[in-house]
Motif scaffolding. Sequence first.
Motif, PDB file in Angstrom:
ATOM      1  N   ASP A 100       4.080  -1.804  -6.427  1.00 49.41           N
ATOM      2  CA  ASP A 100       4.338  -3.027  -7.188  1.00 49.41           C
ATOM      3  C   ASP A 100       5.828  -3.352  -7.112  1.00 49.41           C
ATOM      4  O   ASP A 100       6.678  -2.449  -7.144  1.00 49.41           O
ATOM      5  N   ASN A 102       8.924  -6.270  -8.437  1.00 48.09           N
ATOM      6  CA  ASN A 102       9.285  -7.364  -9.332  1.00 48.09           C
ATOM      7  C   ASN A 102      10.757  -7.705  -9.112  1.00 48.09           C
ATOM      8  O   ASN A 102      11.585  -6.822  -8.891  1.00 48.09           O
ATOM      9  N   ASP A 115       6.598 -11.160 -10.448  1.00 48.47           N
ATOM     10  CA  ASP A 115       6.020 -10.227  -9.485  1.00 48.47           C
ATOM     11  C   ASP A 115       6.126 -10.785  -8.076  1.00 48.47           C
ATOM     12  O   ASP A 115       5.899 -11.982  -7.842  1.00 48.47           O
ATOM     13  N   SER A 117       4.667 -10.807  -4.268  1.00 48.07           N
ATOM     14  CA  SER A 117       3.462 -10.502  -3.484  1.00 48.07           C
ATOM     15  C   SER A 117       3.884  -9.954  -2.128  1.00 48.07           C
ATOM     16  O   SER A 117       4.992 -10.193  -1.660  1.00 48.07           O
TER      17      SER A 117
END
Length: 234
Positions: A100, A102, A115, A117
């Motif tokens: 993940d 951010n 966030d 992608s």
Amino acid sequence: MRNSLRHYPKFLRPKSYVLQIFLLFLLLTVLFPLYACQKEIDYFAYVAESRNNVFYAENNGFILRVYAVEKEYPYCADGIKRDTSARAEIRLFAPTGDKDCNVSFHVNGEEYGGDMSYDNVKAEYFFSCTLDISNLSQIDCNVVYGEEEMQFCAQSVKTKNTLSPREILEQLRRAETELFSSLSDKYGFAGEIYIRLLYEDFPYYYVSVIDRNGNTNAFLMNGETGEILAKRQG
């Protein structure tokens, strides 16, 4: 007096001279509006994408690029320019794309981010928002990648010698007069133009001219001199 006129060529005799002036004036009244319409075309009004600034930073093997872009929506290379809006696009190259990610940053006291992608085609993380950052000289970004947090001070790659998108387009128009003339008439320009500032140790511009049939003429240009370094049709 009548005899003295015989010594002059016919085109210099009074009646012939007046007729020529009249015909010349008539010709100019027909051609000048056409010339004026051609000359007044603002080709920059047909730019569907203009990437006018790039910010670059590295940190421990991660590469962050932030793009200041004015682009059309919906985004489609079909030769028809649509309404454009300013956007900030952030791309992060990371060792892997399985975590993940951010990003957050501040512009004029306001916080932006979210966030990111993962773009499998370009193998990098991506974030975009509606924001004009074209006139900034640097952007400080905070990136959280999995459990790791990093700071980036992304500096603009532009220098005092870097041409603007409008200037680079004018350089291309002068160099490719046949191309622009073939797509221009009294109604305007039958196509759309993409201009992207690139940075690979030096600022370059990628410019593509797309006609209504989707045919593309692409150019790689020196970002400071406007010299065409490569071109391709497709």
